[in-house]
Design a protein around this motif. Structure first.
Motif, PDB file in Angstrom:
ATOM      1  N   UNK A 107       4.019  -4.940   2.746  1.00 52.70           N
ATOM      2  CA  UNK A 107       4.892  -3.287   2.767  1.00 52.70           C
ATOM      3  C   UNK A 107       3.453  -2.245   2.858  1.00 52.70           C
ATOM      4  N   UNK A 108       4.191  -1.365   3.169  1.00 49.51           N
ATOM      5  CA  UNK A 108       3.744   0.087   3.168  1.00 49.51           C
ATOM      6  C   UNK A 108       4.326   1.251   3.184  1.00 49.51           C
ATOM      7  N   UNK A 123       7.215  -1.168   6.477  1.00 51.07           N
ATOM      8  CA  UNK A 123       7.127   0.504   6.807  1.00 51.07           C
ATOM      9  C   UNK A 123       7.816   2.100   6.485  1.00 51.07           C
ATOM     10  N   UNK A 124       7.439   2.735   5.493  1.00 50.98           N
ATOM     11  CA  UNK A 124       8.598   3.566   5.163  1.00 50.98           C
ATOM     12  C   UNK A 124       6.999   4.480   5.565  1.00 50.98           C
ATOM     13  N   UNK A 172       9.169   3.065  -4.261  1.00 51.42           N
ATOM     14  CA  UNK A 172      10.654   2.135  -4.333  1.00 51.42           C
ATOM     15  C   UNK A 172      10.783   1.686  -2.998  1.00 51.42           C
ATOM     16  N   UNK A 173      10.185   1.928  -2.177  1.00 50.91           N
ATOM     17  CA  UNK A 173      10.193   1.502  -0.976  1.00 50.91           C
ATOM     18  C   UNK A 173       8.814   0.290  -0.752  1.00 50.91           C
ATOM     19  N   UNK A 184       0.766  -1.750  -0.026  1.00 48.88           N
ATOM     20  CA  UNK A 184       0.345  -0.427  -0.234  1.00 48.88           C
ATOM     21  C   UNK A 184       0.872   0.871  -0.267  1.00 48.88           C
ATOM     22  N   UNK A 185       0.817   2.409  -1.140  1.00 50.84           N
ATOM     23  CA  UNK A 185       1.099   2.983  -0.858  1.00 50.84           C
ATOM     24  C   UNK A 185       0.270   4.103  -0.108  1.00 50.84           C
ATOM     25  N   UNK A 186       0.230   5.613   0.054  1.00 51.86           N
ATOM     26  CA  UNK A 186      -0.803   6.484   0.987  1.00 51.86           C
ATOM     27  C   UNK A 186      -0.122   7.460   0.771  1.00 51.86           C
TER      28      UNK A 186
END
Length: 215
Positions: free
Chosen positions: A105-106, A141-142, A192-193, A66-68
């Motif tokens: 990943x997030x 988590x980034x 990238x994260x 997920x990208x927030x």
């Protein structure tokens, strides 16, 4: 890889969406929005004025990351309650859904002022979001805390209209932490994260984003 992008029409989110659509390692982008996006073979675009109404369809999908990139201001949202709904409730709700659908990943855009100890609604809301998204249990988590975000905004912000020209003129001599962060750089850091994810929690700030390497 199947990526959920929350905030795909925003200042940074639209760059994240275009980069994700162009990336060969991403096979599906799930982007819930309030207005329809241009059709694309890799895009699943649930549309509703109330983004939470898109959750039932998303809950049937497998999600890898997920990208927030969603966010607003109290002034634009119209009230503290509406601001909290956008900047806290939606990110946490969609993150919980992504995690339940398999997300490993997030990557999240926060704020350099995120803190539960600063007596401002904006800062405390961002601090609460950071604290509670850490508790959800993503393997990777980034959290990205950009400085001034460049580019064109649809809404007028007086402070930015005043500060940006000065920051641009002084850019080469300003410390990295005070320079304008190009939105495409922030978007690349988000992509990238989740693609090249590392275990644990990673924090990126303006210093990391000013000259973030091109793809």
């Amino acid at each position: 890889m199947r990526v959920l992008i929350l905030g795909a029409t925003g200042q940074v989110g639209r760059y994240a969406l275009s980069q994700a659509l162009a990336h060969e390692d991403i096979s599906l982008i799930i982007a819930p929005t309030r207005r329809a996006l241009p059709a694309h073979p890799k895009l699943c675009n649930p549309v509703s004025d109330d983004l939470e109404q898109t959750l039932p369809g998303i809950q049937a999908l497998t999600i890898d990351a997920m990208i927030c990139a969603i966010g607003t201001t109290i002034a634009k949202a119209g009230s503290k309650h509406a601001f909290r709904q956008i900047d806290y409730v939606l990110p946490i709700t969609f993150a919980e859904t992504a995690l339940a659908r398999g997300a490993w990943a997030c990557a999240l855009i926060s704020s350099p002022g995120a803190s539960l100890n600063i007596p401002l609604t904006y800062c405390q809301t961002k601090g609460e979001l950071e604290r509670n998204i850490k508790k959800l249990g993503f393997h990777s988590l980034t959290i990205i805390r950009p400085g001034m975000i460049g580019g064109h905004r649809e809404e007028f912000r007086l402070a930015e209209r005043v500060i940006f020209p000065i920051a641009k003129a002084l850019g080469p001599i300003l410390p990295l932490g005070l320079r304008i962060n190009p939105p495409e750089n922030i978007a690349r850091a988000l992509i990238d994260s989740v693609l090249y994810r590392k275990n644990g929690i990673c924090l990126l700030t303006s210093r990391d984003l000013v000259d973030y390497p091109a793809a």
